[in-house]
Design an enzyme around this catalytic site. Structure first.
Site, PDB file in Angstrom:
ATOM      1  CB  SER A   7     -67.615 -35.458  43.098  1.00  0.00           C
ATOM      2  OG  SER A   7     -68.109 -35.203  44.395  1.00  0.00           O
ATOM      3  CB  THR A  49     -64.946 -29.430  45.217  1.00  0.00           C
ATOM      4  OG1 THR A  49     -63.751 -30.151  45.514  1.00  0.00           O
ATOM      5  CG2 THR A  49     -65.415 -29.765  43.810  1.00  0.00           C
ATOM      6  CE  LYS A  55     -62.569 -27.630  48.539  1.00  0.00           C
ATOM      7  NZ  LYS A  55     -62.063 -28.651  49.446  1.00  0.00           N
ATOM      8  CG  ASP A  82     -62.745 -29.140  52.911  1.00  0.00           C
ATOM      9  OD1 ASP A  82     -63.473 -30.129  52.711  1.00  0.00           O
ATOM     10  OD2 ASP A  82     -62.515 -28.277  52.043  1.00  0.00           O
ATOM     11  N   GLY A 129     -51.260 -28.962  49.000  1.00  0.00           N
ATOM     12  CA  GLY A 129     -52.416 -28.635  48.168  1.00  0.00           C
ATOM     13  C   GLY A 129     -53.641 -28.354  49.021  1.00  0.00           C
ATOM     14  N   GLY A 130     -54.823 -28.519  48.423  1.00  0.00           N
ATOM     15  CA  GLY A 130     -56.061 -28.184  49.116  1.00  0.00           C
ATOM     16  C   GLY A 130     -56.289 -29.008  50.372  1.00  0.00           C
ATOM     17  CB  ALA A 131     -56.162 -32.635  51.068  1.00  0.00           C
ATOM     18  CG  LEU A 138     -55.564 -36.329  54.419  1.00  0.00           C
ATOM     19  CD1 LEU A 138     -55.734 -34.834  54.225  1.00  0.00           C
ATOM     20  CD2 LEU A 138     -56.278 -36.774  55.682  1.00  0.00           C
ATOM     21  CE1 TYR A 177     -61.353 -39.201  49.463  1.00  0.00           C
ATOM     22  CE2 TYR A 177     -62.243 -40.618  47.746  1.00  0.00           C
ATOM     23  CZ  TYR A 177     -62.034 -39.360  48.270  1.00  0.00           C
ATOM     24  OH  TYR A 177     -62.505 -38.263  47.593  1.00  0.00           O
ATOM     25  N   GLY A 200     -58.598 -41.995  54.192  1.00  0.00           N
ATOM     26  CA  GLY A 200     -59.352 -40.749  54.057  1.00  0.00           C
ATOM     27  C   GLY A 200     -60.868 -40.880  54.042  1.00  0.00           C
TER      28      GLY A 200
HETATM   29  P1  NDP Z   1     -53.941 -30.959  45.188  1.00  0.00           P
HETATM   30  O1  NDP Z   1     -53.829 -31.200  43.731  1.00  0.00           O
HETATM   31  O2  NDP Z   1     -54.412 -29.664  45.718  1.00  0.00           O
HETATM   32  O3  NDP Z   1     -52.490 -31.256  45.854  1.00  0.00           O
HETATM   33  C1  NDP Z   1     -51.750 -32.416  45.507  1.00  0.00           C
HETATM   34  C2  NDP Z   1     -50.577 -32.582  46.460  1.00  0.00           C
HETATM   35  O4  NDP Z   1     -49.946 -33.848  46.207  1.00  0.00           O
HETATM   36  C3  NDP Z   1     -49.499 -31.512  46.277  1.00  0.00           C
HETATM   37  O5  NDP Z   1     -48.889 -31.261  47.511  1.00  0.00           O
HETATM   38  C4  NDP Z   1     -48.530 -32.214  45.303  1.00  0.00           C
HETATM   39  O6  NDP Z   1     -47.228 -31.710  45.385  1.00  0.00           O
HETATM   40  C5  NDP Z   1     -48.574 -33.623  45.871  1.00  0.00           C
HETATM   41  N1  NDP Z   1     -48.156 -34.633  44.900  1.00  0.00           N
HETATM   42  C6  NDP Z   1     -48.812 -35.016  43.781  1.00  0.00           C
HETATM   43  N2  NDP Z   1     -48.126 -35.996  43.150  1.00  0.00           N
HETATM   44  C7  NDP Z   1     -47.000 -36.221  43.892  1.00  0.00           C
HETATM   45  C8  NDP Z   1     -45.902 -37.125  43.749  1.00  0.00           C
HETATM   46  N3  NDP Z   1     -45.794 -38.001  42.738  1.00  0.00           N
HETATM   47  N4  NDP Z   1     -44.937 -37.086  44.697  1.00  0.00           N
HETATM   48  C9  NDP Z   1     -45.049 -36.226  45.747  1.00  0.00           C
HETATM   49  N5  NDP Z   1     -46.065 -35.364  45.926  1.00  0.00           N
HETATM   50  C10 NDP Z   1     -47.041 -35.358  45.002  1.00  0.00           C
HETATM   51  O7  NDP Z   1     -54.840 -32.167  45.722  1.00  0.00           O
HETATM   52  P2  NDP Z   1     -55.688 -32.236  47.088  1.00  0.00           P
HETATM   53  O8  NDP Z   1     -54.910 -31.573  48.154  1.00  0.00           O
HETATM   54  O9  NDP Z   1     -57.056 -31.812  46.846  1.00  0.00           O
HETATM   55  O10 NDP Z   1     -55.753 -33.813  47.335  1.00  0.00           O
HETATM   56  C11 NDP Z   1     -54.633 -34.534  47.819  1.00  0.00           C
HETATM   57  C12 NDP Z   1     -55.093 -35.937  48.196  1.00  0.00           C
HETATM   58  O11 NDP Z   1     -55.998 -35.859  49.296  1.00  0.00           O
HETATM   59  C13 NDP Z   1     -55.826 -36.668  47.071  1.00  0.00           C
HETATM   60  O12 NDP Z   1     -55.445 -38.020  47.089  1.00  0.00           O
HETATM   61  C14 NDP Z   1     -57.295 -36.515  47.438  1.00  0.00           C
HETATM   62  O13 NDP Z   1     -58.087 -37.594  46.995  1.00  0.00           O
HETATM   63  C15 NDP Z   1     -57.216 -36.517  48.967  1.00  0.00           C
HETATM   64  N6  NDP Z   1     -58.303 -35.767  49.569  1.00  0.00           N
HETATM   65  C16 NDP Z   1     -59.028 -36.397  50.523  1.00  0.00           C
HETATM   66  C17 NDP Z   1     -60.073 -35.742  51.132  1.00  0.00           C
HETATM   67  C18 NDP Z   1     -60.878 -36.470  52.146  1.00  0.00           C
HETATM   68  O14 NDP Z   1     -61.943 -35.965  52.541  1.00  0.00           O
HETATM   69  N7  NDP Z   1     -60.423 -37.603  52.619  1.00  0.00           N
HETATM   70  C19 NDP Z   1     -60.420 -34.350  50.811  1.00  0.00           C
HETATM   71  C20 NDP Z   1     -59.575 -33.768  49.805  1.00  0.00           C
HETATM   72  C21 NDP Z   1     -58.564 -34.467  49.207  1.00  0.00           C
HETATM   73  P3  NDP Z   1     -46.751 -30.491  44.441  1.00  0.00           P
HETATM   74  O15 NDP Z   1     -47.176 -29.226  45.148  1.00  0.00           O
HETATM   75  O16 NDP Z   1     -45.288 -30.643  44.358  1.00  0.00           O
HETATM   76  O17 NDP Z   1     -47.430 -30.654  43.101  1.00  0.00           O
END
Ligand code: NDP
Length: 284
Positions: A19, A66, A70, A106, A133-135, A230, A232, A251
């Protein structure tokens, strides 16, 4: 300087070792001379109730929450801010005279970042969101809350996109639709904004893109498309398309904006965004 009057602000997550929040928040606390320190704690899900209870016992000023906590943290709090309640997720806790109140920065952080670069009107915009996912959830909640005209969601695992789309119905009046992989290129070709909220690389090298469905998108990056990735600290889609003259951002700004909003909630002070940006420059 840490004294007997220094208060604790904690990050609760699992894992937390990568983090950047401690860098961001301690830089901000130092700029304003706030007598508080921000520390990260790796808390497995089963220990979350103990951890929150511990923060109460210690009189912590607040916390960030985080992944994966959440949503699980909500029943452990005394009250929720309206935005956190609407979204059903908390990333910030503020200790208000012993009452632990949950907030979500967020979604507004996502919006503040988007509007720092994209100057259009969301009520007439179509957005394609990659990920569920979360983002992606924060982005979807923000966009729906702003009355985006149309939100299209694609995810590798389709049922998660469907669940997020269903949640969107409660977040705003706009329409939300799941895009199957075979329609992805067509959808991307007609939206105003493309948001990558997956953790996968996109077209990092034309010969080795990490999302195979997006290989075909190479041709659709138009000059009037805005791309927000998103991610970085890695080669992002934003860099790839910016090299082709497409407007794009990564991001970092969302990361800093959501952190700045949390800082303002704990301290009542305006976040020193420039110093926070500087604190994480080159960190990831
Ligand atoms: P999660 O683990 O909650 O979600 C991951 C997502 O990525 C899911 O939709 C997953 O799909 C998809 N995914 C993972 N690998 C692949 C792949 N090879 N091909 C296609 N889809 C894939 O993670 P977060 O939502 O927390 O984070 C996602 C990104 O956003 C990260 O890179 C994180 O660093 C970034 N982020 C940036 C923030 C910011 O403030 N800028 C804040 C939070 C996150 P599936 O459901 O099929 O597994």
């Amino acid at each position: 300087m840490i004294t007997a009057g220094t208060r604790l602000i904690a990050l609760l997550g699992h894992p937390v070792d990568h983090s950047l929040s401690p860098l961001l928040q301690n830089a901000a606390l130092q700029v304003h001379g706030v007598p508080a320190v921000y520390l990260a704690f790796d808390v497995p899900p089963a220990r979350l109730p103990d951890a929150v209870q511990g923060l109460r016992a210690l009189g912590a000023a607040g916390a960030n929450v985080t992944l994966p906590h959440k949503q699980a943290v909500i029943p452990l709090l005394d009250a929720l801010d309206a935005e956190a309640e609407r979204i059903g997720a908390v990333n910030t806790i503020v200790n208000r005279q012993g009452q632990f109140v949950g907030y979500n920065t967020d979604a507004p952080g996502f919006l503040a970042a988007l509007h720092s670069r994209w100057k259009g009107d969301l009520s007439s915009a179509a957005v394609l969101l990659l990920g569920a996912g979360g983002a992606a959830r924060a982005g979807a909640a923000a966009l729906m809350g702003q009355g985006v005209k149309e939100l299209l969601i694609w995810n590798r695992t389709g049922r998660k996109a469907a669940a997020l789309c269903q949640a969107c119905e409660a977040w705003g009046p706009g329409s939300c639709r799941v895009v199957p992989s075979e329609e992805l290129a067509q959808a991307a070709g007609r939206v105003d904004i493309l948001v990558n909220a997956t953790s996968a690389g996109l077209a990092a090298g034309a010969s080795n893109p990490e999302i195979k469905e997006l290989e075909q998108l190479d041709d659709i990056y138009r000059q009037d498309l805005f791309v927000m990735d998103l991610r970085y600290g890695t080669r992002t889609l934003a860099q790839t398309v910016a090299e082709r003259g497409v407007q794009a951002m990564d991001g970092w700004e969302m990361l800093v904006r959501q952190a700045g909003m949390s800082f303002a909630l704990w301290t009542g002070l305006q976040a020193p965004l420039d110093q926070m940006r500087a604190a994480v420059q080159g960190a990831a």
